[in-house]
Design a protein around this motif. Structure first.
Motif, PDB file in Angstrom:
ATOM      1  N   MET A   1      -4.529  32.747 -12.512  1.00 18.30           N
ATOM      2  CA  MET A   1      -3.807  32.752 -11.258  1.00 18.30           C
ATOM      3  C   MET A   1      -2.427  32.151 -11.439  1.00 18.30           C
ATOM      4  O   MET A   1      -2.267  31.160 -12.145  1.00 18.30           O
ATOM      5  N   GLY A   2      -1.432  32.751 -10.788  1.00 19.24           N
ATOM      6  CA  GLY A   2      -0.090  32.198 -10.855  1.00 19.24           C
ATOM      7  C   GLY A   2       0.942  33.304 -10.777  1.00 19.24           C
ATOM      8  O   GLY A   2       0.606  34.472 -10.528  1.00 19.24           O
ATOM      9  N   ARG A   3       2.184  32.942 -10.976  1.00 24.35           N
ATOM     10  CA  ARG A   3       3.265  33.907 -10.835  1.00 24.35           C
ATOM     11  C   ARG A   3       3.293  34.858 -12.033  1.00 24.35           C
ATOM     12  O   ARG A   3       3.269  34.433 -13.178  1.00 24.35           O
ATOM     13  N   GLY A   4       3.328  36.168 -11.732  1.00 24.71           N
ATOM     14  CA  GLY A   4       3.472  37.167 -12.795  1.00 24.71           C
ATOM     15  C   GLY A   4       2.247  37.377 -13.667  1.00 24.71           C
ATOM     16  O   GLY A   4       2.337  37.964 -14.748  1.00 24.71           O
ATOM     17  N   THR A   5       1.075  36.924 -13.218  1.00 28.71           N
ATOM     18  CA  THR A   5      -0.127  37.049 -14.073  1.00 28.71           C
ATOM     19  C   THR A   5      -0.559  38.498 -14.283  1.00 28.71           C
ATOM     20  O   THR A   5      -1.288  38.793 -15.233  1.00 28.71           O
TER      21      THR A   5
ATOM     22  N   ALA B   1      -5.131  36.911 -10.255  1.00 25.62           N
ATOM     23  CA  ALA B   1      -4.503  36.753  -8.942  1.00 25.62           C
ATOM     24  C   ALA B   1      -3.026  36.417  -9.158  1.00 25.62           C
ATOM     25  O   ALA B   1      -2.685  35.290  -9.525  1.00 25.62           O
ATOM     26  N   ASP B   2      -2.189  37.406  -8.973  1.00 25.71           N
ATOM     27  CA  ASP B   2      -0.745  37.235  -9.178  1.00 25.71           C
ATOM     28  C   ASP B   2      -0.114  36.792  -7.859  1.00 25.71           C
ATOM     29  O   ASP B   2      -0.037  37.565  -6.903  1.00 25.71           O
TER      30      ASP B   2
ATOM     31  N   LEU C   1      -0.331  28.914  -1.175  1.00 23.06           N
ATOM     32  CA  LEU C   1      -1.120  30.093  -1.540  1.00 23.06           C
ATOM     33  C   LEU C   1      -2.053  29.782  -2.710  1.00 23.06           C
ATOM     34  O   LEU C   1      -3.199  30.217  -2.747  1.00 23.06           O
ATOM     35  N   ARG C   2      -1.557  28.994  -3.654  1.00 17.46           N
ATOM     36  CA  ARG C   2      -2.387  28.613  -4.811  1.00 17.46           C
ATOM     37  C   ARG C   2      -3.592  27.791  -4.371  1.00 17.46           C
ATOM     38  O   ARG C   2      -4.690  27.985  -4.867  1.00 17.46           O
TER      39      ARG C   2
END
Ligand SMILES: [Zn+2]
Length: 336
Positions: A1-5, A138-139, A209-210
């Protein structure tokens, strides 16, 4: 999970031993949002990738996907979309004995990680056991673009664990039902963290969101550990399922569960006002008007809720409601 995953999808496939064939289940909109990109990335890595677009989470669509899977025999299924697409991917892949990845484009309910699928047309109105995802990608760059209404609904589904776990404990005490303290604690902690961080859960806030995504995933894991939906679904979910039949397609699953939680918390003598205020903070509905549901339907659903799942012992079996007491409960909690 995280940005750009999302960009990691082919690496994750390779790491888990999938390098030849895959099949993407997506929706019309979610294909544009993420599905096509997933297919491109997998094809660039030399995989042969089929796909299907599905609309609603019905048994009909599950069967359509199953037919494709039987013909193409992919090694892996990837569900790319909101809850509905993921549920179709989850159940069809489970029925064909193929592992699946969950690639959510929204954070609207815990189905993104749970082993259960909510499909219309099955014999029972509640979720069916399917399989847990082998991976969840989860991007947050993708999910942050979905509407706040969906995110708020996800919060409702997590906060619902407060009463779901109470019901589980009650069933353990009253009926000797198996109770797993670890799974229960995991679900409760998720609800606690979402409530504590409610002020962060707002449009365009990645941190908030995280928190929500971690909570949704933990709830899914809790249900996998328990081997049932017990840590995630109690009387507040039965109320939501009953609403689905008395007032179909009115509000989102997590929105209905959130309102159900307010009322079940009242029955348990918990701090229902705090639950309501946290739902308000994230922008989730807290009453019939905001749900777009007539007060009479709320009462009907409260009375009907225990019938949805008679074998599941909850506060509504312990303290059955009739029309009168259901009205009083809804009024006391300002739901109507
Ligand atoms: Zn739920």
């Amino acid at each position: 999970m995280g940005r750009g995953t999302l960009e990691l999808v082919s690496d994750i496939c390779k790491k888990l031993g999938f390098s030849k064939t895959a099949f993407v289940v997506s929706g019309e909109k979610t294909m544009d949002i993420a599905g096509r990109h997933v297919i491109e990335l997998l094809e660039q890595a030399g995989m042969k990738v089929g796909h299907i677009l599905v609309s609603s989470p019905t048994l009909w669509n599950v069967r359509a996907v199953e037919m494709k899977l039987k013909r193409r025999k992919p090694r892996l299924v990837l569900g790319v979309g909101g809850g509905a697409k993921i549920d179709v991917a989850k159940l069809s892949s489970a029925r064909c004995g193929i592992p699946y990845f969950s690639i959510p484009t929204t954070a609207s309910h815990d189905g993104i990680a749970s082993p259960l699928a909510s499909i219309k047309g099955l014999a029972k109105p509640f979720s069916a056991m399917a399989q847990s995802p082998m991976a969840i990608i989860a991007d947050t760059d993708v999910i942050i673009k979905s509407s706040q209404r969906l995110t708020a609904s996800g919060c409702g589904d997590v906060i619902a664990k407060v009463t779901a776990v109470r019901d589980w404990r009650l069933a353990h005490k009253a009926k000797g039902e198996y109770y797993g303290a670890y799974a229960a604690s995991l679900a409760l902690m998720s609800a606690k963290l979402v409530m504590e961080n409610a002020n962060l859960i707002k449009p365009n806030d990645e941190e908030g969101l995280r928190v929500l995504l971690e909570a949704l995933i933990s709830c899914g894991v809790a249900m996998a550990i328990a081997g049932s939906s017990r840590p995630g679904s109690g009387a507040e979910h039965m109320f939501s399922h009953a609403l689905d039949s008395v007032a179909p397609n009115s509000a989102l699953h997590g929105e209905q569960c959130g309102v159900g939680t307010i009322m079940m918390a009242y029955l348990y003598g918990l701090d229902w006002k705090r639950i309501r205020d946290k739902l308000k903070t994230v922008g989730a509905p807290t009453n019939a008007g905001e749900l777009g549901i007539k007060p009479d339907n709320i009462i009907q659903a409260l009375v009907k809720a225990p019938e949805v799942r008679p074998e599941r012992y909850t506060i509504l079996q312990e303290k059955p409601l009739d029309k009168d007491s259901a009205r009083k409960l809804a009024e006391a909690t300002e739901v109507i």
